[in-house]
Every structure is written in structure tokens, then in C-alpha cells.
Design an enzyme around this catalytic site. Structure first.
Site, PDB file in Angstrom:
ATOM      1  N   CYS A 295       7.263  -7.010   6.815  1.00  0.00           N
ATOM      2  CA  CYS A 295       8.482  -6.451   7.409  1.00  0.00           C
ATOM      3  C   CYS A 295       9.036  -7.452   8.409  1.00  0.00           C
ATOM      4  O   CYS A 295       8.284  -8.131   9.104  1.00  0.00           O
ATOM      5  CB  CYS A 295       8.159  -5.126   8.108  1.00  0.00           C
ATOM      6  SG  CYS A 295       9.637  -4.314   8.749  1.00  0.00           S
TER       7      CYS A 295
ATOM      8  N   SER B  52      13.242   6.019  13.194  1.00  0.00           N
ATOM      9  CA  SER B  52      12.159   5.687  14.133  1.00  0.00           C
ATOM     10  C   SER B  52      12.801   5.395  15.476  1.00  0.00           C
ATOM     11  O   SER B  52      13.448   4.367  15.639  1.00  0.00           O
ATOM     12  CB  SER B  52      11.412   4.435  13.676  1.00  0.00           C
ATOM     13  OG  SER B  52      10.849   4.642  12.422  1.00  0.00           O
ATOM     14  N   LEU B  53      12.635   6.286  16.408  1.00  0.00           N
ATOM     15  CA  LEU B  53      13.359   6.155  17.675  1.00  0.00           C
ATOM     16  C   LEU B  53      12.456   5.574  18.774  1.00  0.00           C
ATOM     17  O   LEU B  53      12.694   4.512  19.287  1.00  0.00           O
ATOM     18  CB  LEU B  53      13.909   7.524  18.082  1.00  0.00           C
ATOM     19  CG  LEU B  53      14.909   7.514  19.211  1.00  0.00           C
ATOM     20  CD1 LEU B  53      16.132   6.703  18.855  1.00  0.00           C
ATOM     21  CD2 LEU B  53      15.324   8.926  19.567  1.00  0.00           C
ATOM     22  N   HIS B  54      11.464   6.333  19.157  1.00  0.00           N
ATOM     23  CA  HIS B  54      10.384   5.881  20.041  1.00  0.00           C
ATOM     24  C   HIS B  54      10.746   5.623  21.495  1.00  0.00           C
ATOM     25  O   HIS B  54       9.856   5.512  22.327  1.00  0.00           O
ATOM     26  CB  HIS B  54       9.657   4.660  19.465  1.00  0.00           C
ATOM     27  CG  HIS B  54       9.261   4.841  18.035  1.00  0.00           C
ATOM     28  ND1 HIS B  54       8.599   5.953  17.590  1.00  0.00           N
ATOM     29  CD2 HIS B  54       9.468   4.071  16.928  1.00  0.00           C
ATOM     30  CE1 HIS B  54       8.393   5.860  16.296  1.00  0.00           C
ATOM     31  NE2 HIS B  54       8.924   4.742  15.865  1.00  0.00           N
TER      32      HIS B  54
ATOM     33  N   CYS C 209       0.911   2.926   8.476  1.00  0.00           N
ATOM     34  CA  CYS C 209       1.517   1.955   7.571  1.00  0.00           C
ATOM     35  C   CYS C 209       1.063   0.540   7.901  1.00  0.00           C
ATOM     36  O   CYS C 209       1.055   0.115   9.029  1.00  0.00           O
ATOM     37  CB  CYS C 209       3.034   2.071   7.560  1.00  0.00           C
ATOM     38  SG  CYS C 209       3.926   1.146   8.781  1.00  0.00           S
TER      39      CYS C 209
ATOM     40  N   CYS D 221       3.439  -1.663  15.327  1.00  0.00           N
ATOM     41  CA  CYS D 221       3.244  -1.486  13.890  1.00  0.00           C
ATOM     42  C   CYS D 221       2.321  -2.543  13.314  1.00  0.00           C
ATOM     43  O   CYS D 221       2.460  -3.735  13.608  1.00  0.00           O
ATOM     44  CB  CYS D 221       4.598  -1.550  13.209  1.00  0.00           C
ATOM     45  SG  CYS D 221       4.489  -1.546  11.433  1.00  0.00           S
TER      46      CYS D 221
ATOM     47  N   CYS E 213       8.501  -4.448  15.009  1.00  0.00           N
ATOM     48  CA  CYS E 213       8.183  -3.393  15.982  1.00  0.00           C
ATOM     49  C   CYS E 213       6.773  -3.632  16.534  1.00  0.00           C
ATOM     50  O   CYS E 213       5.842  -3.885  15.768  1.00  0.00           O
ATOM     51  CB  CYS E 213       8.248  -2.011  15.332  1.00  0.00           C
ATOM     52  SG  CYS E 213       9.817  -1.687  14.539  1.00  0.00           S
TER      53      CYS E 213
ATOM     54  N   GLU F  75       0.818  -1.207   0.000  1.00  0.00           N
ATOM     55  CA  GLU F  75       0.000   0.000   0.000  1.00  0.00           C
ATOM     56  C   GLU F  75       0.852   1.257   0.000  1.00  0.00           C
ATOM     57  O   GLU F  75       2.036   1.232   0.355  1.00  0.00           O
ATOM     58  CB  GLU F  75      -0.927  -0.008   1.213  1.00  0.00           C
ATOM     59  CG  GLU F  75      -0.209  -0.075   2.536  1.00  0.00           C
ATOM     60  CD  GLU F  75      -1.180  -0.378   3.682  1.00  0.00           C
ATOM     61  OE1 GLU F  75      -1.773  -1.470   3.683  1.00  0.00           O
ATOM     62  OE2 GLU F  75      -1.319   0.478   4.559  1.00  0.00           O
TER      63      GLU F  75
ATOM     64  N   CYS G 207       3.701   8.357   0.447  1.00  0.00           N
ATOM     65  CA  CYS G 207       4.432   7.463   1.346  1.00  0.00           C
ATOM     66  C   CYS G 207       4.402   6.072   0.717  1.00  0.00           C
ATOM     67  O   CYS G 207       3.325   5.490   0.564  1.00  0.00           O
ATOM     68  CB  CYS G 207       3.758   7.476   2.717  1.00  0.00           C
ATOM     69  SG  CYS G 207       4.474   6.289   3.852  1.00  0.00           S
TER      70      CYS G 207
ATOM     71  N   ASN H  44      -0.934   5.632  16.661  1.00  0.00           N
ATOM     72  CA  ASN H  44      -2.192   5.225  16.042  1.00  0.00           C
ATOM     73  C   ASN H  44      -2.692   3.980  16.726  1.00  0.00           C
ATOM     74  O   ASN H  44      -1.910   3.066  16.990  1.00  0.00           O
ATOM     75  CB  ASN H  44      -1.954   4.870  14.570  1.00  0.00           C
ATOM     76  CG  ASN H  44      -2.377   5.978  13.654  1.00  0.00           C
ATOM     77  OD1 ASN H  44      -3.536   6.375  13.637  1.00  0.00           O
ATOM     78  ND2 ASN H  44      -1.427   6.484  12.905  1.00  0.00           N
TER      79      ASN H  44
ATOM     80  N   GLY I 127       7.496  -2.030   5.431  1.00  0.00           N
ATOM     81  CA  GLY I 127       8.855  -2.508   5.197  1.00  0.00           C
ATOM     82  C   GLY I 127       9.915  -1.616   5.799  1.00  0.00           C
ATOM     83  O   GLY I 127       9.660  -0.477   6.174  1.00  0.00           O
ATOM     84  N   GLU I 128      11.105  -2.168   5.905  1.00  0.00           N
ATOM     85  CA  GLU I 128      12.276  -1.418   6.389  1.00  0.00           C
ATOM     86  C   GLU I 128      13.173  -1.198   5.168  1.00  0.00           C
ATOM     87  O   GLU I 128      13.804  -2.146   4.674  1.00  0.00           O
ATOM     88  CB  GLU I 128      12.978  -2.248   7.481  1.00  0.00           C
ATOM     89  CG  GLU I 128      14.398  -1.860   7.803  1.00  0.00           C
ATOM     90  CD  GLU I 128      14.605  -0.377   8.129  1.00  0.00           C
ATOM     91  OE1 GLU I 128      13.928   0.147   9.015  1.00  0.00           O
ATOM     92  OE2 GLU I 128      15.458   0.265   7.461  1.00  0.00           O
TER      93      GLU I 128
HETATM   94  S1  SF4 Z   1       7.623   0.313  12.061  1.00  0.00           S
HETATM   95 FE1  SF4 Z   1       8.664   0.068  10.097  1.00  0.00          FE
HETATM   96  S2  SF4 Z   1      10.456  -1.207  10.589  1.00  0.00           S
HETATM   97 FE2  SF4 Z   1       9.044  -1.420  12.318  1.00  0.00          FE
HETATM   98  S3  SF4 Z   1       7.809  -3.262  11.813  1.00  0.00           S
HETATM   99 FE3  SF4 Z   1       6.702  -1.444  11.047  1.00  0.00          FE
HETATM  100  S4  SF4 Z   1       7.326  -1.280   8.895  1.00  0.00           S
HETATM  101 FE4  SF4 Z   1       8.837  -2.583   9.934  1.00  0.00          FE
END
Ligand code: SF4
Length: 349
Positions: free
Chosen positions: A114, A216-218, A335, A121, A118, A94, A107, A292, A161-162
Site C-alpha cells: 500500500c 478510515s478516520l481515526h 490487514c 498499519c 498509515c 492475503e 475481507c 491491533n 491496499g487502498e
Molecule cells: S490502513 Fe489501509 S490505506 Fe492505510 S496503509 Fe494500511 S492498507 Fe493502506
């Protein structure tokens, strides 16, 4: 030749396309004409600058590689549009189109699924299928441009994805998309998001494609970050920040840090203080993103005052921060969410 075995033209850069047309006994200059038409979303059949015989020859050996739009969801709250694409082998990915005052931004996804896992996600709940090819990433932009009759000027590689886990394909995509022979979009208008694959941040710094690196730190504490982002066990924060400093030094671009605020998990003053300490000597910007709600994660967003307090604390310490404007809340714009909902529906039938 079966469709799957054919060359997908969007995967080729201009040099490769020239070699390919020569192999079909067509003059090399045809490659530029073909590429120009593919980039505006035309299929081989519509490239009428080629003779019918040349089009037939091309169709025998190749397909355009533009992904098929399977679903479009338009927000009623803003102009955000979410697209679900079906790739040649049935894989779903997507992308999200957003309208800002500076123009259109898209985006894109870089992998189908992925591997990074995380916890917050939506992509994590769906098994990884495969990497996307350069043309499959590029094709998302081309298909959206054509569908909406627009010209996208900004790209964010932050979908499913990464990207740095699909390094070679991402670099080729970036070269095509920034090239005057390609979409000619400046690297400065492209953001690449990573969860922190340190060796590939160093490699990216040396590619001479100065995209905005968005990390992406978080969480600013190793132990806690490892709990929500398994990648942190392989590449802890000290290594990650060393790579970010190198990226700034080589490219001259400031790094953006994405920080999803999760109520009771990473939104305390202790977190803000450690974040400010770690970022104090780094040319950077922090994007605060109220998390989210993704079904199954159990994570909740903090209330508005907690978000403002967190931001205020960073600013007091001299760290620039903004709270990201949320777009497309009504269309599952985070995402992986649309793909996840479609795959879940399919598997439940
Ligand atoms: S945040 Fe990004 S790197 Fe982490 S699981 Fe989701 S898509 Fe993958």
C-alpha cells in the site's frame, strides 16, 4: 505462449469473455459455461462441458487466474480463517474469512502493499508491489469458497491496499461481483474501505454501485490525523466530509467511519467531542476498533473502560457507535500482518 503472457480469464467480464471465445473460433455461448465454472473455482481442465480440443485451445491462450493458496491459518478462538495467496508473478496477498450470524464474510486485498503509509498499519512496512487486477480480487473469494465449500455472501474490501488507489480495477471487480453473470452479490452486502481519496469518493458515488463506504478516520483533528495518515495532507477533513455527504446524498447509503482507538493518541474526551461535532449532520455509523498491536508501531489499545467512555460520549451526542468484535486475534488477522510476517521471515533467511 508463456504462462505470464496468457489471458487470465477471471479478469474478463462476460462481454469480454464472449469476444475472447469467438477469437478462438468457439461459439459465443461457451463464454457463459466457462464463466460459470470459473466462478466455482474450476480450472480450465475441469470444464468438461467443453470438448477436449476446446479445452486445449483455451489452455494454449489463457489461464483461469485463480490464485494459489500458500498458507491457511485457522483461529482456535472463533471460525476466522486467514489465507495467504501467491499470485502468478510470486506476489503475496492475503484475505480473511469471518463467520457471523448472518453468514460468511470475506475481507479481500486490493493491492500488493500500500502506498498510503498509515502509521498503525502492518501493510505500511512492506513496499508496494503492484495493483491487483479485477480477477485477482475476485479470485480470492472464489478460492476461499472452494477451499471451505461455502458460499460467501458479504465482502469487505479492507485487506491490504487502498481500493480507491486502484480505482478502475476495483470498479470492474465490483461490476463482475455484483452482476447476475458473476457472483451476484448485492452491492448492499459489500463494504469498501478508504483512507480518504476524495476525488475517487465522488467518482464512486456516481457509479451506481451503492456499496457501503467505510472511511478510515481515526482522528477528527487535521494536524493529528496527518501525523498518522499522510493522505490527510492531500485531502484534509473538510474535503473528506464533503465527499462523504455527497456519497450519502447520491447513494442514499449511510457512511461508516472506522476509528481505531489508540491509547493516549486519539481516545480522549476532546477527540470524542470533536468527532461528534464533525459527524453531527451526517447519516453515519462509527465502528470503534481497539487498535491491533502491530510490531514496530508502538501503539497500544486503551483499556476497556476508556473504550466504553469514548463510545458513551458519542452516543450521548446522538452518534451511533459500536465496538467492533475482534475476530482471529490468535492468527494475526489484522490487514497485512500475515503477509508481513511471511515476507519478514523470508528476508531473514
Ligand atoms: S490502513 Fe489501509 S490505506 Fe492505510 S496503509 Fe494500511 S492498507 Fe493502506
Amino acid at each position: 505462449m508463456g504462462e505470464d503472457a496468457k489471458i487470465r480469464l477471471l479478469d474478463l467480464d462476460l462481454t469480454e469473455l464472449k469476444a475472447f471465445v469467438r477469437s478462438l473460433n468457439m461459439p459465443e455461448y461457451r463464454a457463459g459455461q466457462i464463466m460459470g465454472r470459473l466462478l466455482i473455482g474450476d480450472d480450465i481442465e475441469n470444464i468438461t462441458t467443453l470438448s477436449k480440443a476446446d479445452r486445449e485451445r483455451l489452455k494454449e491462450a489463457a489461464v483461469s487466474g485463480i490464485p494459489e493458496i500458500m498458507l491457511v491459518r485457522e483461529s482456535k478462538l472463533d471460525e476466522t480463517v486467514k489465507f495467504l495467496f501467491k499470485l502468478y508473478d510470486g506476489v503475496l496477498v492475503e484475505c480473511v474469512l469471518m463467520k457471523y450470524n448472518y453468514g460468511y464474510s470475506v475481507c479481500v486485498s486490493s493491492q500488493a502493499g500500500c502506498r498510503m503509509g498509515c502509521k498503525f498499519c502492518a501493510s505500511s512496512g512492506i513496499a508496494f508491489s503492484r495493483d491487483l487486477t479485477p480477477g485477482e480480487i475476485l479470485g480470492q473469494i472464489i478460492a476461499v469458497n472452494k477451499f471451505k465449500n461455502i458460499r460467501i455472501g458479504h465482502i469487505v474490501i479492507m485487506g491490504i491496499g487502498e481500493p480507491l488507489d486502484n480505482y478502475d480495477n476495483i470498479i470492474k471487480f465490483l461490476k463482475i461481483v455484483t452482476s447476475p453473470d458473476g457472483l451476484n452479490i448485492s452491492a448492499r452486502k459489500i463494504s469498501l474501505s478508504t483512507c480518504g481519496i476524495v476525488p475517487n469518493i465522488f467518482r464512486l458515488a456516481g457509479e451506481n454501485i451503492p456499496v457501503t463506504l467505510s472511511v478510515s478516520l481515526h482522528n477528527p483533528f487535521d494536524e493529528e490525523r496527518s501525523e498518522i495518515m499522510p493522505v490527510n495532507k492531500r485531502f484534509p477533513l473538510d474535503e473528506l466530509f464533503a465527499a462523504c455527504r455527497e456519497y450519502v446524498k447520491i447513494t442514499g447509503r449511510r457512511v461508516t467511519f472506522e476509528y481505531s482507538l489508540i491509547a493516549g493518541v486519539n481516545d480522549s474526551r476532546r477527540h470524542a467531542g470533536e468527532l461528534a461535532r464533525r459527524l453531527s449532520h451526517l447519516q453515519c455509523h462509527v465502528n470503534l476498533i481497539p487498535v491491533n498491536k502491530v510490531t514496530g508501531t508502538g501503539f497500544e489499545r486503551p483499556d476497556r473502560s476508556a473504550i466504553e467512555r469514548f463510545k458513551g460520549y458519542l452516543e450521548e451526542k446522538g452518534i451511533e457507535a459500536t465496538v467492533r468484535r475482534e475476530l482471529g486475534r490468535d492468527i494475526s488477522a489484522a490487514c497485512g500482518q500475515l503477509r508481513k510476517s511471511v515476507i519478514t521471515e523470508e528476508t531473514q533467511q
